[in-house]
Design an enzyme around this catalytic site. Structure first.
Site, PDB file in Angstrom:
ATOM      1  NE  ARG A   1      -0.598   1.956   3.674  1.00 33.86           N
ATOM      2  CZ  ARG A   1       0.652   2.466   3.927  1.00 33.86           C
ATOM      3  NH1 ARG A   1       1.763   2.006   3.891  1.00 33.86           N
ATOM      4  NH2 ARG A   1       0.650   3.762   3.485  1.00 33.86           N
TER       5      ARG A   1
ATOM      6  CG  ASN B   1      -2.515  11.551   2.091  1.00 34.26           C
ATOM      7  OD1 ASN B   1      -1.882  10.611   1.497  1.00 34.26           O
ATOM      8  ND2 ASN B   1      -2.257  11.646   3.524  1.00 34.26           N
TER       9      ASN B   1
ATOM     10  CG  ASP C   1      -3.044   8.011  -1.918  1.00 34.93           C
ATOM     11  OD1 ASP C   1      -3.118   8.312  -0.722  1.00 34.93           O
ATOM     12  OD2 ASP C   1      -2.989   6.680  -2.185  1.00 34.93           O
TER      13      ASP C   1
ATOM     14  CB  ALA D   1       0.440   6.703  -4.024  1.00 38.20           C
TER      15      ALA D   1
ATOM     16  NE  ARG E   1      -6.263   0.856  -1.885  1.00 38.91           N
ATOM     17  CZ  ARG E   1      -5.782   1.170  -1.079  1.00 38.91           C
ATOM     18  NH1 ARG E   1      -4.563   1.116  -0.772  1.00 38.91           N
ATOM     19  NH2 ARG E   1      -6.388   2.213  -0.155  1.00 38.91           N
TER      20      ARG E   1
HETATM   21  O1  MRU Z   1      -4.960   3.335   1.896  1.00 39.64           O
HETATM   22  P1  MRU Z   1      -3.279   3.624   1.708  1.00 39.64           P
HETATM   23  O2  MRU Z   1      -2.591   2.921   2.986  1.00 39.64           O
HETATM   24  O3  MRU Z   1      -2.821   2.901   0.490  1.00 39.64           O
HETATM   25  O4  MRU Z   1      -3.138   4.928   1.938  1.00 39.64           O
HETATM   26  C1  MRU Z   1      -2.106   5.516   1.661  1.00 39.64           C
HETATM   27  C2  MRU Z   1      -2.078   7.099   2.083  1.00 39.64           C
HETATM   28  O5  MRU Z   1      -2.809   7.714   1.918  1.00 39.64           O
HETATM   29  C3  MRU Z   1      -0.494   7.668   1.717  1.00 39.64           C
HETATM   30  O6  MRU Z   1      -0.420   8.803   2.631  1.00 39.64           O
HETATM   31  C4  MRU Z   1      -0.031   7.982   0.224  1.00 39.64           C
HETATM   32  O7  MRU Z   1      -0.337   6.832  -0.525  1.00 39.64           O
HETATM   33  C5  MRU Z   1       1.179   8.262   0.217  1.00 39.64           C
HETATM   34  S1  MRU Z   1       2.383   6.934   0.273  1.00 39.64           S
HETATM   35  C6  MRU Z   1       3.868   7.628  -0.135  1.00 39.64           C
END
Ligand code: MRU
Length: 370
Positions: free
Chosen positions: A62, A268, A258, A64, A109
């Site tokens: 997980r 985000n 994201d 981005a 996703r």
């Molecule tokens: O649902 P997730 O855990 O994938 O969400 C991740 C986030 O919101 C992070 O802050 C984002 O992807 C940035 S990661 C460098």
């Protein structure tokens, strides 16, 4: 303790750096299973594209940038079936399978644009292959492209860390939400790269990590990463951030992203918007840290960002314990959008965009980029 890699292409010939037919054919994707952290450190291995899809969907991998890298390797895994049982496929079959696999991975996703960016990049690499190439050689080139995406992300992390650390002073208290660290990227993180870099520079910082309901990426992953790096960290329930700001303990907020629209509106993890509102109310600077691969300049503003809605069970029955009545209505958006006007600056690998305006974003990223 052995260092676990967030993501790794492994082969039975053990030639990790080599990209040839054997490295492609026998390759599999190994990733830290983030759903098990912090109690257990274990790898999940994906040998089929469905396993990569599920690993992304279930958040075993997980964040981005990490999702994009996993998807790029996932394309290679999906292409391996072309050669099952010693078959010799045609190039027409190669392109057909490539379309099938990229469309499938794109359905895992919806919010993090890095996923779509990486899949597009894999497809555009395939489109530029010479007409005379064999399917097997074409796959080797695509594996090399996936590895390039992986390698380049490491460099991006370091650059963002260096720019972001210029915003941090000795003695600062810094708040973050969710996990934008090594686990979410190829190497050093985005928002957390800022903390790691400042810490390495000898600045004494104290990190406040929101636990990040409902899946607790802040509690499980960010506080774990901080401890691994020896950075002092205090874990907060999400609802405590405003109080801690009012107590004067927070000098700046740094979060990941994201997807960022052309005007700077930023999607985000759910709860980021509340943190930005609180930061504004307390005159605390609020920074987003993200590479150019997280910008979606096709979107004029954040209203077009698709927001993933996840299983209500994550809220009603988190981590196996029911905490709400049976049958209660639940809303579980995984992300929110913070309007650009609440963002003090966006730290990218090219520098810091501040103030966050459409013009400044275009200037730093180049409007022709996408
Ligand atoms: O649902 P997730 O855990 O994938 O969400 C991740 C986030 O919101 C992070 O802050 C984002 O992807 C940035 S990661 C460098």
């Amino acid at each position: 303790m052995k260092k676990l890699s967030t993501l790794q292409w492994e082969t039975s010939v053990g030639a990790l750096g080599k990209v040839d037919e054997e490295a492609f054919r026998s390759g599999r994707l190994c990733l830290i299973d983030q759903t098990l952290l912090p109690m257990e450190r274990a790898h999940a291995t994906c040998r089929e594209v469905a396993q990569v899809w599920a690993a992304i969907k279930k958040l075993q991998v997980r964040g981005a940038p990490a999702i994009g890298i996993a998807a790029a390797y996932g394309v290679c895994i999906g292409l391996q079936t072309l050669f099952a049982d010693g078959r010799t496929p045609s190039m027409a079959e190669f392109y057909e399978r490539l379309d099938e696999v990229t469309a499938y991975l794109a359905s895992s996703r919806p919010t993090a644009v890095n996923l779509f960016w990486a899949l597009d990049r894999m497809k555009s690499r395939a489109e530029r292959l010479p007409g005379t190439i064999s399917p097997e050689k074409a796959c080797v080139r695509l594996l090399a492209e996936a590895k390039a995406i992986h390698r380049e992300d490491k460099v991006l992390c370091r650059k963002m860390g260096a720019y972001g650390a210029t915003l941090v002073s000795d003695g600062d208290g810094l708040l973050t939400h969710c996990n934008a660290g090594g686990l979410a990227t190829a190497d050093y993180g985005t928002a957390l790269a800022v903390f790691f870099t400042a810490h390495k520079q000898g600045k004494k910082i104290h990190v406040f990590a929101d636990e990040t309901r409902p899946l607790l990426q802040g509690a499980r992953l960010t506080s774990w990463e901080m401890r691994e790096h020896g950075i002092p960290v205090t874990l907060l329930c999400d609802s405590m951030a405003a109080l801690v700001m009012r107590q004067g303990k927070i000098n700046a907020v740094f979060v990941g992203a994201d997807r960022i629209a052309a005007n700077g509106d930023t999607a985000n993890k759910i709860g980021t918007y509340s943190v930005a509102v609180c930061a504004k109310a307390h005159k605390v600077p609020f920074y987003v840290v993200a590479p150019s691969t997280t910008f979606d300049l096709t979107l004029r503003n954040g209203s077009g960002i698709p927001i993933e809605e996840r299983d209500p069970e994550e809220v009603r029955c988190g981590f196996g314990k029911q905490t709400a009545p049976d049958g209660i209505e639940i809303y579980n958006p995984a992300f929110d959008v913070t309007p650009a006007r609440l963002i003090t600056g966006i730290v990218t690998e090219f520098g810091i965009i501040s103030p966050v305006t459409r013009a400044n974003i275009a200037k730093i990223l180049g409007s022709e980029k996408r």
